[in-house]
Write a protein that holds these residues in place. Structure first.
Motif, mmCIF file in Angstrom:
data_model
loop_
_atom_site.group_PDB
_atom_site.id
_atom_site.type_symbol
_atom_site.label_atom_id
_atom_site.label_comp_id
_atom_site.label_asym_id
_atom_site.label_seq_id
_atom_site.Cartn_x
_atom_site.Cartn_y
_atom_site.Cartn_z
ATOM 1 N N LEU A 132 37.692 -18.542 133.700
ATOM 2 C CA LEU A 132 38.963 -18.789 132.270
ATOM 3 C C LEU A 132 38.176 -18.708 131.047
ATOM 4 N N ARG A 133 37.148 -19.653 131.017
ATOM 5 C CA ARG A 133 36.441 -19.374 129.557
ATOM 6 C C ARG A 133 35.776 -17.869 129.364
ATOM 7 N N LYS A 134 35.527 -17.413 130.623
ATOM 8 C CA LYS A 134 34.967 -15.862 130.188
ATOM 9 C C LYS A 134 36.027 -15.001 129.853
ATOM 10 N N LEU A 135 37.152 -15.385 130.232
ATOM 11 C CA LEU A 135 38.442 -14.860 129.887
ATOM 12 C C LEU A 135 39.071 -14.990 128.431
ATOM 13 N N GLY A 136 38.312 -16.160 127.672
ATOM 14 C CA GLY A 136 38.713 -16.388 126.522
ATOM 15 C C GLY A 136 39.676 -17.419 126.381
ATOM 16 N N LYS A 137 39.689 -18.294 127.227
ATOM 17 C CA LYS A 137 40.646 -19.441 127.335
ATOM 18 C C LYS A 137 39.622 -20.596 126.752
ATOM 19 N N THR A 138 40.161 -21.470 126.137
ATOM 20 C CA THR A 138 39.370 -22.382 125.383
ATOM 21 C C THR A 138 39.980 -23.772 125.882
ATOM 22 N N GLU A 139 38.850 -24.811 126.071
ATOM 23 C CA GLU A 139 39.468 -26.255 126.177
ATOM 24 C C GLU A 139 40.257 -26.825 125.177
ATOM 25 N N GLU A 140 40.184 -26.385 123.912
ATOM 26 C CA GLU A 140 41.172 -26.839 122.636
ATOM 27 C C GLU A 140 42.404 -26.301 122.787
ATOM 28 N N ARG A 141 42.480 -25.220 123.364
ATOM 29 C CA ARG A 141 44.087 -24.317 123.226
ATOM 30 C C ARG A 141 44.656 -24.550 124.688
ATOM 31 N N HIS A 142 43.934 -24.469 125.578
ATOM 32 C CA HIS A 142 44.534 -24.683 127.158
ATOM 33 C C HIS A 142 44.239 -25.591 128.019
ATOM 34 N N LYS A 143 43.606 -26.498 127.431
ATOM 35 C CA LYS A 143 43.020 -27.909 128.048
ATOM 36 C C LYS A 143 42.920 -27.624 129.749
ATOM 37 N N LEU A 144 41.798 -27.117 129.857
ATOM 38 C CA LEU A 144 41.290 -26.475 131.059
ATOM 39 C C LEU A 144 41.035 -27.759 131.998
ATOM 40 N N ALA A 145 40.125 -28.704 131.558
ATOM 41 C CA ALA A 145 39.792 -29.855 132.187
ATOM 42 C C ALA A 145 40.871 -30.765 132.685
ATOM 43 N N SER A 146 42.106 -30.802 131.994
ATOM 44 C CA SER A 146 43.088 -31.699 132.579
ATOM 45 C C SER A 146 44.214 -31.112 133.364
ATOM 46 N N ARG A 147 43.894 -29.742 133.586
ATOM 47 C CA ARG A 147 44.903 -28.893 134.385
ATOM 48 C C ARG A 147 44.510 -29.167 135.787
ATOM 49 N N SER A 148 45.709 -29.363 136.822
ATOM 50 C CA SER A 148 45.454 -29.403 138.169
ATOM 51 C C SER A 148 44.914 -28.094 138.859
ATOM 52 N N LEU A 149 44.323 -28.215 139.832
ATOM 53 C CA LEU A 149 43.777 -26.875 140.540
ATOM 54 C C LEU A 149 44.979 -25.617 140.556
ATOM 55 N N ALA A 150 46.175 -26.070 140.932
ATOM 56 C CA ALA A 150 47.319 -25.138 140.979
ATOM 57 C C ALA A 150 47.502 -24.685 139.584
ATOM 58 N N GLY A 151 47.462 -25.482 138.678
ATOM 59 C CA GLY A 151 47.549 -25.034 137.136
ATOM 60 C C GLY A 151 46.625 -23.986 136.834
ATOM 61 N N LEU A 152 45.424 -24.354 137.050
ATOM 62 C CA LEU A 152 44.251 -23.323 136.862
ATOM 63 C C LEU A 152 44.379 -22.109 137.820
ATOM 64 N N GLN A 153 44.962 -22.094 138.551
ATOM 65 C CA GLN A 153 45.352 -20.906 139.613
ATOM 66 C C GLN A 153 46.328 -20.063 139.086
ATOM 67 N N VAL A 154 47.296 -20.645 138.351
ATOM 68 C CA VAL A 154 48.326 -20.102 137.742
ATOM 69 C C VAL A 154 47.748 -19.212 136.490
ATOM 70 N N LEU A 155 46.869 -20.201 135.696
ATOM 71 C CA LEU A 155 46.458 -19.532 134.374
ATOM 72 C C LEU A 155 45.653 -18.249 134.805
#
Length: 512
Positions: free
Chosen positions: A355-378
């Protein structure tokens, strides 16, 4: 919105407007002298242009002459050819255009002289008889003509192209006057909406109306418009969705309800988003999400048939076939089918890096706090959505992003929810409704925590809706379908603004 400013009228346009105002001034002077009315309102057309053309298309000139069919039409003058003692004009009404033949000795010298000074865009009435010209064109031979409305602004010479697109949206009235395709698009929209209403009623659904002003915004994850009610002295919100009110009606005992409604979301504007938009939401007791998918599929087919007469569509030059059974995939199945992620989609660290390679950032998309299912949706949204060209239901969305949907009994981390995708865009959202009041309370608390953490699209805690659930809601399925996006598909329109009569635009600095 186009970056090009709306051009100011050219000097010669201003001159033409001045000349038309002088003509209106002369009409007012005649009225003051008792010689007619500047804006008469007693002309009653008895026919429409397109009906006349269709009814008499097979008749010969001789048959028309023998029938001497008297007709009366009214509309806007779109073309005009003055040829000495006889002239031709094209009259356009709500149904289409028809040619008018005007001869001085038939309508009277004064009327014919007045006609010579009429302008394109003027609205006039005609009485006459049907005939065919020497070239075989079905026309009306006028016996009486009358100017009904003087147009003060000249018709545009051309009304297309990138520079004019915003003008088409801003001045929809001119767009409808001059662009037959635009008129047909909105006729198709009207037919589709009427057809949807008929389809719902035929299947036992009751049409209802719910509030547009809400004390608490609910039914969707969206940022609301905020207003203030003076008499109640309280903050109110424009409706983001009717869902919670419609489900209250299911609690009340209406087993099947639907509403074609306007929703308002204070979010971005794009080719797929307008701040106010039309949705159709429906709820059926004793249905689940599987029932909803079958019904939604039938509904979309019926709307297409009634709007454009076919299930084989073309959108942006590519075919879309509504006839086969719509494909049904879970989010994980869709990722497996359309990407090479494979088993890595079950690895949190791999998903975050992808997701980081696709341009998603921790600041905006809070990747670390998402569940596995939430990351899969993104990941699905970034890599799969746009590939879903043919109709596809995507199922089993995570509980954390589906606060009103029933969790799956076999996989409690996901819900019995689907989204319908066509041409890479979402068209509908439905699920088995959550009717467990205690579970719903916990979901609302989680939403409040998300809002407190800065998520301005998270839901409020709706105590009254929770109280309604505590009385007991039967097992229920509910779905929302975006009418505007459906119309984009059915009319092959690239932008949502093409199918909304008056889309949201930045205010003009000056009206000229």
């Amino acid at each position: 919105m186009s970056d090009h400013p709306v051009p100011a009228p050219a000097t010669d346009d201003n001159q033409l407007i001045a000349e038309r105002r002088e003509k209106l001034k002369a009409l007012r002077a005649r009225q003051a002298a008792g010689e007619g009315v500047a804006f008469p309102n007693d002309f009653k057309p008895t026919h429409h242009a397109q009906d006349l053309l269709q009814q008499h298309e097979s008749q010969t000139a001789e048959e028309l002459a023998a029938a001497h069919l008297a007709v009366s039409v009214a509309g806007r003058m779109m073309l005009k050819r003055v040829m000495g003692k006889a002239s031709f004009a094209s009259l356009q009404d709500s149904s289409g255009r028809i040619q008018i033949y005007i001869k001085g000795e038939d309508v009277g010298a004064a009327a014919y002289e007045g006609f010579k000074h009429w302008d394109l865009g003027d609205i006039f009435g005609v009485e006459g008889v049907m005939f065919r010209t020497r070239t075989g064109e079905l026309s009306i031979h006028a016996t009486r003509i009358r100017l009904l409305t003087k147009s003060l602004r000249p018709m545009p010479d051309k009304f297309h192209g990138v520079h004019d697109q915003e003008l088409k949206y801003r001045q929809r009235y001119v767009d409808l006057m001059t662009d037959e395709a635009s008129r047909k698009r909105f006729v198709a929209r009207s037919r589709a909406v009427s057809g949807i209403r008929e389809f719902m009623v035929a299947h036992g659904f009751l049409e209802v109306e719910t509030p547009m002003l809400h004390p608490i915004p609910g039914g969707a994850n969206a940022k609301p418009f905020i207003t203030h009610h003076n008499a109640l002295d309280q903050q109110m919100y424009l409706r983001i969705a009717p869902e919670l009110y419609l489900k209250r009606l299911i609690v009340g005992g209406f087993d099947r309800v639907f509403e074609i409604n306007r929703n308002f979301r204070n979010e971005g504007i794009s080719v797929r988003h307008n701040p106010e938009f039309t949705m159709m939401e429906f709820y059926a007791a004793y249905w689940n999400y599987q029932d909803l998918m079958s019904f939604t599929e039938a509904l979309v087919r019926d709307a297409a048939t009634k709007a454009v007469g076919s299930l084989q569509l073309t959108y942006d030059g590519r075919p879309v076939d509504l006839a086969p059974r719509f494909e049904r995939l879970t989010i994980l199945q869709a990722i497996a089918k359309y990407t090479d992620a494979g088993d890595r989609v079950q690895d949190r660290d791999w998903l975050i890096e992808a997701l980081r390679k696709l341009g998603k950032t921790e600041e905006r998309h809070k990747l670390a706090s998402r569940s596995l299912a939430g990351l899969q949706v993104l990941y699905f949204e970034e890599t799969v959505e746009e590939k879903l060209w043919q109709p596809t239901f995507i199922c089993e969305h995570p509980v954390e992003i589906s606060p009103l949907a029933r969790a799956s009994d076999s996989h409690p981390e996901v819900t019995e929810r689907f989204e319908l995708y066509i041409t890479g865009r979402e068209f509908g959202n439905g699920f088995s409704e959550l009717n467990d009041a205690e579970d719903q309370a916990a979901r609302f608390h989680a939403q409040v925590e998300a809002k407190d953490s800065g998520d301005d699209e998270a839901m409020f805690f709706d105590h009254d809706f929770l109280r309604a659930l505590e009385y007991g809601m039967p097992p229920t399925g509910g779905c929302g379908i975006g009418i505007d996006r459906l119309m984009m598909l059915l009319t092959d329109s690239p932008s949502i603004r093409d199918v909304i009569l008056f889309p949201a635009l930045r205010r003009e600095h000056a009206i000229t």
